[in-house]
Design a protein around this motif. Structure first.
Motif, PDB file in Angstrom:
ATOM      1  N   THR A 476       0.808  -1.223   0.000  1.00  0.00           N
ATOM      2  CA  THR A 476       0.000   0.000   0.000  1.00  0.00           C
ATOM      3  C   THR A 476       0.840   1.273   0.000  1.00  0.00           C
ATOM      4  OG1 THR A 476      -0.092  -0.106   2.406  1.00  0.00           O
ATOM      5  CG2 THR A 476      -1.937  -1.068   1.174  1.00  0.00           C
ATOM      6  N   SER A 477       2.104   1.174   0.419  1.00  0.00           N
ATOM      7  CA  SER A 477       2.918   2.396   0.500  1.00  0.00           C
ATOM      8  C   SER A 477       3.198   2.945  -0.899  1.00  0.00           C
ATOM      9  CB  SER A 477       4.232   2.093   1.211  1.00  0.00           C
ATOM     10  OG  SER A 477       5.102   3.172   1.050  1.00  0.00           O
ATOM     11  N   PRO A 478       2.987   4.267  -1.059  1.00  0.00           N
ATOM     12  CA  PRO A 478       3.243   4.854  -2.373  1.00  0.00           C
ATOM     13  C   PRO A 478       4.722   5.201  -2.602  1.00  0.00           C
ATOM     14  CG  PRO A 478       2.366   6.528  -0.898  1.00  0.00           C
ATOM     15  CD  PRO A 478       2.491   5.274  -0.100  1.00  0.00           C
ATOM     16  N   ALA A 479       5.524   5.169  -1.509  1.00  0.00           N
ATOM     17  CA  ALA A 479       6.922   5.617  -1.627  1.00  0.00           C
ATOM     18  C   ALA A 479       7.757   4.664  -2.468  1.00  0.00           C
ATOM     19  CB  ALA A 479       7.539   5.752  -0.235  1.00  0.00           C
ATOM     20  N   GLU A 480       8.777   5.206  -3.084  1.00  0.00           N
ATOM     21  CA  GLU A 480       9.693   4.372  -3.863  1.00  0.00           C
ATOM     22  C   GLU A 480      10.728   3.737  -2.933  1.00  0.00           C
ATOM     23  OE1 GLU A 480      11.028   7.322  -6.713  1.00  0.00           O
ATOM     24  OE2 GLU A 480       9.987   6.189  -8.277  1.00  0.00           O
ATOM     25  N   VAL A 481      11.290   2.652  -3.375  1.00  0.00           N
ATOM     26  CA  VAL A 481      12.349   1.991  -2.611  1.00  0.00           C
ATOM     27  C   VAL A 481      13.696   2.472  -3.151  1.00  0.00           C
ATOM     28  CG1 VAL A 481      13.413  -0.216  -2.030  1.00  0.00           C
ATOM     29  CG2 VAL A 481      10.915  -0.026  -2.163  1.00  0.00           C
ATOM     30  N   HIS A 482      14.556   2.929  -2.226  1.00  0.00           N
ATOM     31  CA  HIS A 482      15.882   3.420  -2.645  1.00  0.00           C
ATOM     32  C   HIS A 482      16.920   2.316  -2.520  1.00  0.00           C
ATOM     33  CE1 HIS A 482      15.287   7.890  -2.925  1.00  0.00           C
ATOM     34  NE2 HIS A 482      14.114   7.458  -2.508  1.00  0.00           N
ATOM     35  N   ILE A 483      17.722   2.206  -3.548  1.00  0.00           N
ATOM     36  CA  ILE A 483      18.825   1.235  -3.498  1.00  0.00           C
ATOM     37  C   ILE A 483      20.137   2.012  -3.671  1.00  0.00           C
ATOM     38  CG2 ILE A 483      19.901  -0.763  -4.590  1.00  0.00           C
ATOM     39  CD1 ILE A 483      17.128  -1.663  -5.443  1.00  0.00           C
ATOM     40  N   GLU A 484      21.070   1.702  -2.764  1.00  0.00           N
ATOM     41  CA  GLU A 484      22.337   2.424  -2.735  1.00  0.00           C
ATOM     42  C   GLU A 484      23.442   1.375  -2.766  1.00  0.00           C
ATOM     43  OE1 GLU A 484      22.217   5.753   0.186  1.00  0.00           O
ATOM     44  OE2 GLU A 484      23.979   4.692   0.959  1.00  0.00           O
ATOM     45  N   ILE A 485      24.378   1.536  -3.684  1.00  0.00           N
ATOM     46  CA  ILE A 485      25.487   0.580  -3.760  1.00  0.00           C
ATOM     47  C   ILE A 485      26.774   1.319  -3.401  1.00  0.00           C
ATOM     48  CG2 ILE A 485      26.794  -1.006  -5.232  1.00  0.00           C
ATOM     49  CD1 ILE A 485      24.290  -1.303  -6.949  1.00  0.00           C
ATOM     50  N   THR A 486      27.468   0.812  -2.413  1.00  0.00           N
ATOM     51  CA  THR A 486      28.717   1.423  -1.960  1.00  0.00           C
ATOM     52  C   THR A 486      29.840   0.421  -2.159  1.00  0.00           C
ATOM     53  OG1 THR A 486      27.463   2.544  -0.248  1.00  0.00           O
ATOM     54  CG2 THR A 486      29.850   2.536  -0.002  1.00  0.00           C
ATOM     55  N   GLN A 487      30.940   0.927  -2.704  1.00  0.00           N
ATOM     56  CA  GLN A 487      32.077   0.038  -2.884  1.00  0.00           C
ATOM     57  C   GLN A 487      32.819  -0.112  -1.566  1.00  0.00           C
ATOM     58  OE1 GLN A 487      34.472   1.365  -6.112  1.00  0.00           O
ATOM     59  NE2 GLN A 487      35.298  -0.676  -6.473  1.00  0.00           N
ATOM     60  N   VAL A 488      33.121  -1.328  -1.171  1.00  0.00           N
ATOM     61  CA  VAL A 488      33.948  -1.557   0.018  1.00  0.00           C
ATOM     62  C   VAL A 488      35.125  -2.400  -0.406  1.00  0.00           C
ATOM     63  CG1 VAL A 488      32.030  -1.406   1.657  1.00  0.00           C
ATOM     64  CG2 VAL A 488      32.653  -3.620   0.694  1.00  0.00           C
TER      65      VAL A 488
END
Lengths: 572, 97
Positions: A476-488
């Motif tokens: 039901t949530s209208p918000a988008e899902v954020h995906i963040e990729i960080t190099q380690v």
């Protein structure tokens, strides 16, 4: 005539006079005041018109007239005249009629217009039996100096000699203290030219320090932001102490002005070199690394005048590249042409390590040098620490290595690390339709950042499972899902952020038993189970204020999945 | 200790340790050489920055009058020092055989 031969005792009146003089002599701390006191005391106690004190110059064995009423400064050789004779014989000379004594020099009288009738000349001998000078008192007010005066004068002379010696020792101490204070101030001035706090450069961790072997050092460093980029300097002038400290401070100031006025690296290096070549003494020079880091392109271009080795830790393959200087030391010779500098590409996790030879050449008691190998090993082992920590570890390692061997040279370090910045982030619509976009996104980031493609499948698998969960349970949530990729180091860290949702801790999902017979197995939970096996770690965090769920997982090539699972439960 | 003297073949032979303590001795000697000078270094065990300063001062003086200082018999270790200090760009260096 020797004072010791005289047996006469001091009278009570004489004793009182001597004691008064002694307390007067205890006060002054400078030589001229003390000499004035001595002469005044002698005149008073002995009832004389004038007095003077000759100090012995041990270097030339001459006697120097330091103070006298109405006379100029004079030097006489030991043995010459009444003063010289007194110094040589170390005994009192009582002359009742000066003009009848061949040792008397009437020229002083001629020059001053004063007529010397009688004179008492006595040696000033300190408690170590060293002759410190000769005192003369002239013209007893009502007659000539008698045997009583000689005894009194001898007692007075002993007091004066000790007082003079004390003043001289005090002066030496004060001189030493003044020198120490001057050096202390020089140190403060020099230290004030070094950056007190490190500049803040987004995506970078910067650290520099200088530890001089003496109060002032021949090393310098700089980390400062200019329009051209971040200025990185490490300099080391030959020798240590005040002279090289002045040279490096001068160089550092010139560099700052050059870059402030908009100079590029090449002209700054060349012009500062040529200026130093003009002004430094012929056998002096400064080894210096001078670089400019462009924070937009992460390219660091440098010239190094005799400063090396320059270490570049490369996170991509965990190796260290060593660079030699590009030129001879600054100030050694004028530069007519300049070779092009060296450009380093600072990739995420890369570290530039600049250390003065006080590190590399620190010797233990057996004479072995700390060396570049040890530096490389420490950097490689501790690459994930902050640069301030790494610097401390390097210092500690040198300390441990030295086992008490003293620091002979200035130790200066500059560390520049490009952090494992976020490689990429993107928002995705909460829908199964987003799955192909997510896969394309990871492929793009892996290719662009040259991340190990062997990790991509596991990352995609985990992302798909976790994203699918989010779509399923918070539809039901209208918000988008954020995906963040960080190099380690050796891989990636991926964060999924889900907004405006109820908490659901994936790490707390019940373990399933994959060894159960088929009839006891329940559907569901298998995806999370596999993720735990595939990934290095997975963490869950829920932030109540904005109803935010964050799942962070890490996948590197270093760790194969542990059989017992390596689930890290969320900490908040 | 440091020994510095004229060799039989017209070179200047330096042997031992050229450090801060010995630099004035070497400087006094090299202040008197003229023209194109070869410094034979095969028995030079150690050189400090003060020693490098001596060579630099001599090189500047010789270059100004059309001469130069050349280094021969330079050991692997000394080559590293000259390389790491950029002095290999100021002197012609002939490595030890």
């Amino acid at each position: 005539m020797n004072a010791r031969a005289r047996q006469r005792q001091l009278s009570a009146r004489d004793m009182r006079a001597i004691l008064e003089v002694t307390s007067a002599l205890a006060a002054p701390f400078d030589l001229m005041t003390m000499l004035g006191e001595v002469v005044a005391a002698a005149k008073q106690v002995l009832g004389a018109e004038r007095g003077s004190v000759w100090l012995r110059d041990p270097a030339t064995d001459e006697l120097v007239l330091e103070v006298a009423t109405g006379m100029r400064q004079v030097r006489v050789q030991s043995g010459v005249g009444l003063v010289g004779a007194c110094a040589l014989a170390r005994g009192i000379i009582n002359v009742p009629d000066c003009y009848a004594d061949p040792r008397f020099d009437p020229s002083v009288d001629k020059a001053s217009g004063y007529r010397t009738r009688c004179m008492l000349t006595l040696p000033l001998i300190d408690h170590k039996d060293v002759l410190v000078g000769v005192m003369q008192v002239l013209n007893k007010i009502d007659g000539v100096f008698d045997a009583d005066d000689e005894v009194l004068a001898a007692a007075l002379a002993a007091q004066c000699a000790v007082a003079l010696q004390r003043v001289r020792m005090t002066e030496v101490l004060i001189e030493g203290e003044k020198m120490h204070q001057a050096l202390q101030m020089a140190r403060e001035v020099q230290m004030s030219t070094l950056p007190a706090t490190m500049p803040r450069l987004p995506g970078y961790d910067l650290c520099g320090t200088s530890k001089p072997a003496e109060l002032t050092g021949g090393d310098t460093f700089d980390l400062a932001q200019f329009e051209q980029g971040l200025l990185v300097v490490l300099g080391d002038a030959t020798g240590h102490g005040i002279a090289p400290a002045l040279s490096v401070t001068q160089m550092q100031a010139m560099l700052r002005i050059a870059f402030r006025l908009g100079a590029d690296l090449d002209s700054a290096f060349k012009q500062v070199n040529n200026q130093l070549a003009e002004t430094l003494p012929a056998d002096r020079f400064i080894t210096a690394f001078i670089g400019i880091l462009d924070p937009a392109t992460h390219r660091l271009r440098f010239h190094s005048g005799g400063q090396g080795p320059i270490l570049h830790y490369q996170a991509a393959d965990g190796t260290c590249a060593f660079y030699k200087p590009t030129s001879f030391p600054l100030g050694a010779m004028p530069l007519s042409a300049l070779k092009s500098g060296v450009t380093l590409q600072m990739l995420p996790g890369d570290i530039l390590i600049l250390l003065s030879d006080g590190f590399y050449e620190y010797r233990d008691a057996a004479g072995e040098q700390f060396g570049a190998r040890r530096v490389q090993d420490i950097v490689t082992a501790c690459r994930d620490r902050t640069m301030a920590e790494l610097l401390n570890l390097l210092m500690q390692a040198v300390d441990t290595f030295a086992q008490g061997a003293p620091q002979e040279d200035d130790m200066t370090a500059v560390l520049v690390k490009r952090g494992m910045a976020v490689a990429a982030q993107r928002a995705f619509k909460r829908s199964f339709d987003s799955l192909p976009g997510i896969v394309a996104f990871t492929a793009e980031v892996f290719a662009r950042e040259r991340i190990d493609l062997g990790l991509l499948q596991s990352v995609d698998f985990a992302l798909e499972e976790l994203f699918t969960n989010m779509v399923k349970y918070s539809a039901t949530s209208p918000a988008e899902v954020h995906i963040e990729i960080t190099q380690v180091d050796g891989g990636v860290e991926v964060t999924l952020t889900d907004y405006d949702v109820d908490p659901f801790d994936v790490t707390k999902a019940p373990e399933i038993d994959v060894d159960l017979p088929i009839e006891q197995r329940r559907p569901g939970g298998l995806g999370l189970h596999l993720i735990r096996r595939l990934l290095d770690s997975i963490e869950y965090e829920y932030i109540k204020q904005n109803r935010q769920s964050r799942i962070t997982f890490r996948k590197t090539r270093a760790q194969p999945p542990a059989p017992d699972g390596t689930v890290n439960p969320g900490e908040k | 200790m440091l020994a510095i003297d004229h060799g039989p073949d017209g070179t200047v032979v330096v042997a031992g340790r050229l450090d801060a303590a010995q630099a004035p001795v070497a400087q006094a000697f090299l202040d008197r050489v003229q023209g194109a000078v070869t410094l034979e270094c095969s028995r030079l065990e150690y050189i400090s920055s003060a020693g490098l300063g001596v060579l630099l001062k001599t090189q500047k003086r010789l270059l100004a009058s059309g001469g130069k200082l050349r280094l021969s018999g330079v050991s692997r270790h000394l080559q590293d020092i000259f390389g790491y200090s950029g002095f290999d760009q100021l002197f012609e260096i002939e490595p030890a055989e």
